[in-house]
Design a protein around this motif. Structure first.
Motif, mmCIF file in Angstrom:
data_model
loop_
_atom_site.group_PDB
_atom_site.id
_atom_site.type_symbol
_atom_site.label_atom_id
_atom_site.label_comp_id
_atom_site.label_asym_id
_atom_site.label_seq_id
_atom_site.Cartn_x
_atom_site.Cartn_y
_atom_site.Cartn_z
ATOM 1 N N SER A 166 3.175 27.509 -67.558
ATOM 2 C CA SER A 166 3.022 26.301 -66.739
ATOM 3 C C SER A 166 1.812 25.493 -67.173
ATOM 4 N N GLY A 167 2.049 24.208 -67.493
ATOM 5 C CA GLY A 167 0.942 23.323 -67.849
ATOM 6 C C GLY A 167 0.047 23.027 -66.660
ATOM 7 N N ILE A 209 0.155 15.427 -71.354
ATOM 8 C CA ILE A 209 0.865 14.556 -72.306
ATOM 9 C C ILE A 209 1.599 15.397 -73.346
ATOM 10 N N GLU A 210 0.949 16.473 -73.786
ATOM 11 C CA GLU A 210 1.594 17.372 -74.751
ATOM 12 C C GLU A 210 2.847 17.999 -74.159
ATOM 13 N N HIS A 211 2.797 18.369 -72.888
ATOM 14 C CA HIS A 211 3.977 18.945 -72.228
ATOM 15 C C HIS A 211 5.060 17.896 -71.992
ATOM 16 N N LEU A 212 4.658 16.637 -71.849
ATOM 17 C CA LEU A 212 5.667 15.582 -71.750
ATOM 18 C C LEU A 212 6.415 15.415 -73.074
ATOM 19 N N LYS A 213 5.683 15.513 -74.158
ATOM 20 C CA LYS A 213 6.302 15.380 -75.485
ATOM 21 C C LYS A 213 7.163 16.587 -75.831
ATOM 22 N N HIS A 214 6.694 17.755 -75.418
ATOM 23 C CA HIS A 214 7.404 19.000 -75.740
ATOM 24 C C HIS A 214 7.574 19.823 -74.464
ATOM 25 N N ASP A 228 6.300 19.547 -64.060
ATOM 26 C CA ASP A 228 5.105 20.348 -64.342
ATOM 27 C C ASP A 228 4.126 19.563 -65.205
ATOM 28 N N ALA A 229 4.664 18.841 -66.183
ATOM 29 C CA ALA A 229 3.809 18.023 -67.055
ATOM 30 C C ALA A 229 3.139 16.907 -66.264
ATOM 31 N N CYS A 230 3.908 16.266 -65.384
ATOM 32 C CA CYS A 230 3.331 15.189 -64.557
ATOM 33 C C CYS A 230 2.247 15.734 -63.626
#
Length: 294
Positions: A20-21, A87-92, A178-180
């Motif tokens: 989890s990010g 942002i990294e979790h949004l991309k991936h 989770d990314a947000c």
């Protein structure tokens, strides 16, 4: 510090296990909080060093430097890193493994942080003289208590955001929540850090004693029978200590010795009533000079 350290370890373990990010962002936040406690302890210890020729007024103001370091650490390590991670979790995007572990750790952390914030608020109520929290935050000269309260509020709000983000990820199956949540936690930390930096900056540049203390000291001097009026009063917060400089119109005295005795009595009275006043510089004046200068 011990509580934050334990919470950080639990969060890092949960973040590693679940992926989890938002949990990782909270783990970084707790690590930053733990480091911040170390900085505050260093500042409080240095502030007690005795005065010397190089620092004739002591080291009390060093706590402001360490409070600024805490705010910067909260901004860059806690906030900016969390935003970048989000942002990294949004991309991936990646799914959360065993989300109930993350939710359990977050729930326990909420309880522990709530106790910490309660302790800070109890101390604030003791010294706030009935002020609202926001008014106290803007006017306080106690940087270490302000930083702790700000950290605890950010921690609780961040935990709530992370809990909601992980819950929405579980309910919807969409890891973007989770990314947000990770980005939201980072932005929250940066907002709190900026607020703390703004207040500490005022202390670093030289801030007067708390308004009610300044006004009370002035009223005390003016009420003295040997004082005709206060021409000017400057106060400056010096860590936990206060420095004041007074220019007062004195009533006629039978001799210079009597004048000095009157000034000494006033200074002693001020320092007895306000023990935090460690330095009092008193300049006597007379009414005719006030008229000429006016």
């Amino acid at each position: 510090m011990g509580a934050n350290g334990g919470i950080a370890l639990a969060k890092f373990a949960a973040a590693t296990y679940t992926g989890s990010g938002a949990m990782l962002a909270e783990a970084i936040h707790s690590l930053a909080d733990c480091t911040n406690q170390v900085f505050l302890l260093i500042g409080l210890k240095e502030a007690k060093k005795p005065a010397n020729a190089a620092h004739p007024m002591g080291y009390a103001r060093v706590v402001y430097f360490w409070a600024m370091m805490v705010a910067l650490l909260l901004f860059f390590v806690g906030g900016a890193f969390s935003v970048m991670e989000g942002i990294e979790h949004l991309k991936h995007p990646q799914a959360i493994s065993t989300p109930w572990i993350a939710l359990g750790v977050l729930g326990v952390s909420v309880v522990l942080e709530a106790f910490s914030l309660r302790g800070a608020m109890v101390e604030i109520r003791k010294i706030s003289s009935g002020k609202s929290f926001m008014q106290w935050f803007r006017e306080t000269r106690q940087s270490e208590l302000m930083v702790v309260a700000g950290e605890d509020i950010a921690a609780l709000a961040g935990l709530a955001l992370a809990f909601v983000a992980v819950s929405l990820t579980v309910i919807t199956g969409n890891p973007l929540w989770d990314a947000c949540g990770t980005i939201a936690v980072g932005i929250l930390l940066m907002i709190v850090a900026v607020a703390v930096i703004r207040e500490v900056k005022a202390m670093v540049t030289g801030e007067s004693a708390a308004p009610e203390v300044h006004a009370a000291i002035k009223a005390y001097i003016e009420a003295d029978t040997d004082v005709a009026g206060v021409r000017n009063l400057i106060s400056m917060q010096w860590g936990e200590q206060v420095m004041i400089a007074v220019q007062a119109v004195m009533r006629p005295q039978p001799s210079d010795v009597a004048l000095v005795d009157a000034i000494n009595r006033i200074e002693a009275g001020i320092q007895q009533r306000w023990p935090q006043v460690h330095w009092c510089f008193f300049e006597p004046d007379h009414a005719s000079s006030v008229l000429q200068r006016g």
